[in-house]
Design a protein around this motif. Structure first.
Motif, PDB file in Angstrom:
ATOM      1  N   LEU A   6      44.877  35.500  31.683  1.00  0.00           N
ATOM      2  CA  LEU A   6      44.043  36.491  32.362  1.00  0.00           C
ATOM      3  C   LEU A   6      44.008  37.814  31.605  1.00  0.00           C
ATOM      4  O   LEU A   6      43.039  38.558  31.720  1.00  0.00           O
ATOM      5  N   GLN A   7      45.047  38.115  30.852  1.00  0.00           N
ATOM      6  CA  GLN A   7      45.066  39.341  30.064  1.00  0.00           C
ATOM      7  C   GLN A   7      44.549  39.067  28.660  1.00  0.00           C
ATOM      8  O   GLN A   7      44.674  37.959  28.136  1.00  0.00           O
ATOM      9  N   GLY A   8      43.930  40.086  28.077  1.00  0.00           N
ATOM     10  CA  GLY A   8      43.377  39.922  26.751  1.00  0.00           C
ATOM     11  C   GLY A   8      42.047  39.186  26.750  1.00  0.00           C
ATOM     12  O   GLY A   8      41.634  38.631  25.731  1.00  0.00           O
ATOM     13  N   VAL A   9      41.374  39.191  27.900  1.00  0.00           N
ATOM     14  CA  VAL A   9      40.083  38.520  28.038  1.00  0.00           C
ATOM     15  C   VAL A   9      39.094  39.510  28.648  1.00  0.00           C
ATOM     16  O   VAL A   9      39.431  40.214  29.614  1.00  0.00           O
ATOM     17  N   SER A  10      37.898  39.611  28.107  1.00  0.00           N
ATOM     18  CA  SER A  10      36.911  40.563  28.616  1.00  0.00           C
ATOM     19  C   SER A  10      36.359  40.114  29.967  1.00  0.00           C
ATOM     20  O   SER A  10      36.449  38.939  30.345  1.00  0.00           O
ATOM     21  N   ASP A  11      35.786  41.061  30.695  1.00  0.00           N
ATOM     22  CA  ASP A  11      35.261  40.815  32.042  1.00  0.00           C
ATOM     23  C   ASP A  11      33.748  40.988  32.059  1.00  0.00           C
ATOM     24  O   ASP A  11      33.184  41.719  31.234  1.00  0.00           O
TER      25      ASP A  11
END
Length: 334
Positions: free
Chosen positions: A129-134
């Protein structure tokens, strides 16, 4: 908006609008695309809402409990570390603007979707979930009532509702709806309209996309949040209207399969389904096999409220006001 197409059942297929809100701007719907590498597509790491806008008695259009839906949307997004980039009020305004731009004047369904898109530089591949764009997209399409107010037939599913320690069931996470889809597929293959899922303890959780209510020995009952269900906006609406208008309180207590089978009335609540009677469960009639008096009264009250016919609940409605006329190059207005 395009015309709806009649289906074999006599209902109408939704008419999809030509625009969507995508990546911070309003674009033609066909441009609101995501690549096959989208993380949410591969891992189910997205959250969504379903919101209705209703044609009003005064001829306008209003979004029903949009702010409440967006507050839940933001809670769901936080669960998956998704930064939506807008607050509930801003999301409500974007929704109203989308409805204005597509010229919505009839009952319309709004679908916001926030999701994990792509790995940020330096992030290794994998489920995370971290290090991923939204990203955020919102689309809308014309949709009236699609459930039968005379009642539907449901099955008790063999699929169980996941526990909150397995999946965040109080968030509308896209990946979690595989469970719902399997339950509906099983029910419809057996000739039923919908499915009711039990939780791991064998108690009633919810239907495929709706909360469950029953009238048991004269009391209105719905499962508590500890039954691993989604805290529905329409569920809260039904509880409020039952108390305010019918002087009927709601017991939040566990319901077993036997409770449903022996109930005087059963109904489902959800944004899409609205309030719909259940007249048969697993081949057995509920009560007399017809919508009961409390269910009927709540359905009537609900449809008056969403249409703006009951002024006491105007605070639940966000009017979609026509766009202000803009000066044209010739000095007139457009």
């Amino acid at each position: 908006m395009t015309s709806a197409v009649a289906t074999p059942t006599g209902a109408t297929a939704p008419a999809v609008a030509a625009l969507a809100y995508h990546d911070g701007e309003f674009v033609p719907l066909e441009q609101a695309r995501v690549p096959v590498t989208t993380q949410a597509l591969q891992y189910g790491t997205g959250v969504f809402e379903g919101i209705r806008a209703y044609a009003q008695a005064d001829g306008g259009l209003a979004v029903f409990r949009g702010r409440d839906h967006y507050l839940r949307f933001l809670r769901s997004a936080r669960t998956l570390r998704i930064d939506v980039g807008l607050d509930a009020e801003q999301l409500s305004e974007v929704t109203a603007e989308l409805l204005r731009r597509i010229g919505a004047s009839e009952d319309t369904y709004v679908r916001p979707l926030a999701y994990k898109r792509s790995l940020l530089p330096g992030t290794p591949p994998g489920v995370q979930l971290q290090g991923v764009s939204d990203a955020l997209s919102i689309n809308a399409f014309r949709m009236g009532s699609y459930t039968d107010r005379a009642g539907i037939r449901v099955a008790i599913s063999s699929w169980r509702r996941p526990e909150s320690g397995v999946l965040p069931v109080r968030a509308k996470v896209t990946g979690g709806y595989v469970n719902n889809a399997l339950a509906v597929d099983e029910a419809r293959a057996a000739g039923y309209d919908d499915a009711i899922l039990l939780n791991s303890r064998g108690q009633v959780a919810e239907a495929s996309t709706s909360n469950v209510f029953a009238v048991v020995r004269g009391r209105l009952v719905t499962p508590p949040l500890s039954a691993d269900l989604l805290e529905g906006i329409t569920r809260d609406t039904a509880v409020t209207l039952a108390a305010d208008l019918l002087d009927v309180g709601t017991d939040f207590t566990d319901l077993g399969r036997d409770d449903l089978c022996n109930a005087d009335e059963v109904f489902l609540t959800g944004t899409g389904a609205e309030i719909v009677p259940v007249t048969e469960i697993g081949g057995r009639p509920v009560g007399e096999g017809t919508p009961g008096p409390l269910t009927t009264a709540l359905m009537t009250a609900y449809h008056k409220v969403v249409r703006g016919d009951d002024q006491r609940y105007r605070h639940w409605l966000q009017p979609v006001r026509p766009a202000a006329a803009r000066p044209s190059a010739t000095g007139g207005t457009t």
